[in-house]
Enzyme design. Structure first.
Site, PDB file in Angstrom:
ATOM      1  CG  LEU A  75      -1.946  -1.206   1.184  1.00 56.49           C
ATOM      2  CD1 LEU A  75      -2.825  -1.178   2.423  1.00 56.49           C
ATOM      3  CD2 LEU A  75      -2.775  -1.234  -0.079  1.00 56.49           C
ATOM      4  CB  CYS A  76       4.466   1.951  -0.170  1.00 55.91           C
ATOM      5  SG  CYS A  76       4.951   1.727   1.524  1.00 55.91           S
ATOM      6  CG  HIS A  77       1.044   6.700  -2.219  1.00 60.11           C
ATOM      7  ND1 HIS A  77       0.644   6.494  -0.926  1.00 60.11           N
ATOM      8  CD2 HIS A  77      -0.070   7.029  -2.915  1.00 60.11           C
ATOM      9  CE1 HIS A  77      -0.649   6.712  -0.827  1.00 60.11           C
ATOM     10  NE2 HIS A  77      -1.112   7.027  -2.022  1.00 60.11           N
ATOM     11  CG  MET A 111       6.547   2.649   4.751  1.00 62.47           C
ATOM     12  SD  MET A 111       6.768   1.646   6.239  1.00 62.47           S
ATOM     13  CE  MET A 111       7.147   0.067   5.532  1.00 62.47           C
ATOM     14  CD  GLU A 112       9.404   5.259   0.423  1.00 60.75           C
ATOM     15  OE1 GLU A 112       8.514   5.002  -0.404  1.00 60.75           O
ATOM     16  OE2 GLU A 112       9.135   5.701   1.561  1.00 60.75           O
ATOM     17  CG  ASP A 126      22.979 -13.477   0.209  1.00 64.09           C
ATOM     18  OD1 ASP A 126      22.709 -14.707   0.288  1.00 64.09           O
ATOM     19  OD2 ASP A 126      23.410 -12.947  -0.841  1.00 64.09           O
TER      20      ASP A 126
END
Length: 160
Positions: A75-77, A111-112, A126
């Protein structure tokens, strides 16, 4: 508690309409760390990891991840980022990642910044898991955000 913005009146998930919001300068800073053995830290610091320069690859991975956040978080733009920086600091038993994301837009970049930190730390895991499968990603959190209708916010001192 205020209403969750990504849930409509019927209880269904939806993307928030930001059309009426003002464009403002927005910035967010997030951090996190990956805990590991001193031997793994030494391999990273000395450039002795078999997969190459761990910090350089993790930095690029984190920056790339910030640019693709809307593809990963449903739901992020999608945002036109004006800046993403990722600092990696090597400690005695960890690597700490701190990301800053910025945009001139109608919605924030928290969020970014969080995605940048998370993917950078996952990349370190990793690239060095052959040396230390017991590594632990810890403390991923938002430190600060600025801009927008809700204004500025900073994490409390102490644990943050």
């Amino acid at each position: 508690m205020t209403r969750l913005t990504h849930i409509d009146d019927a209880g269904a998930a939806h993307m928030v309409d930001v059309g009426d919001k003002q464009v403002t300068r927005r910035e967010a800073v997030a951090t996190g760390r990956i805990l590991m053995s001193p031997e793994t830290v030494a391999a990273i610091r000395d450039g002795a990891a078999l997969k190459g320069d761990v910090l350089a690859v993790a930095r690029v991975a984190g920056i790339m991840a910030a640019k693709r956040t809307s593809e990963l978080i449903p739901l992020c733009h999608p945002l036109p980022l004006t800046r993403v920086s990722l600092d990696l600091t090597v400690g005695a038993d960890h690597v700490e990642a701190t990301a800053t994301a910025a945009t001139d837009g109608k919605t924030g970049v928290e969020m970014e910044a969080l995605t940048s930190v998370s993917v950078a730390l996952l990349t370190i895991y990793d690239m060095t898991k052959a040396l230390d499968r017991a590594m632990r990603i810890d403390g991923v959190r938002l430190l600060a955000k600025s801009g927008g209708r809700s204004g500025d916010w900073r994490a409390e001192t102490g644990d943050a």
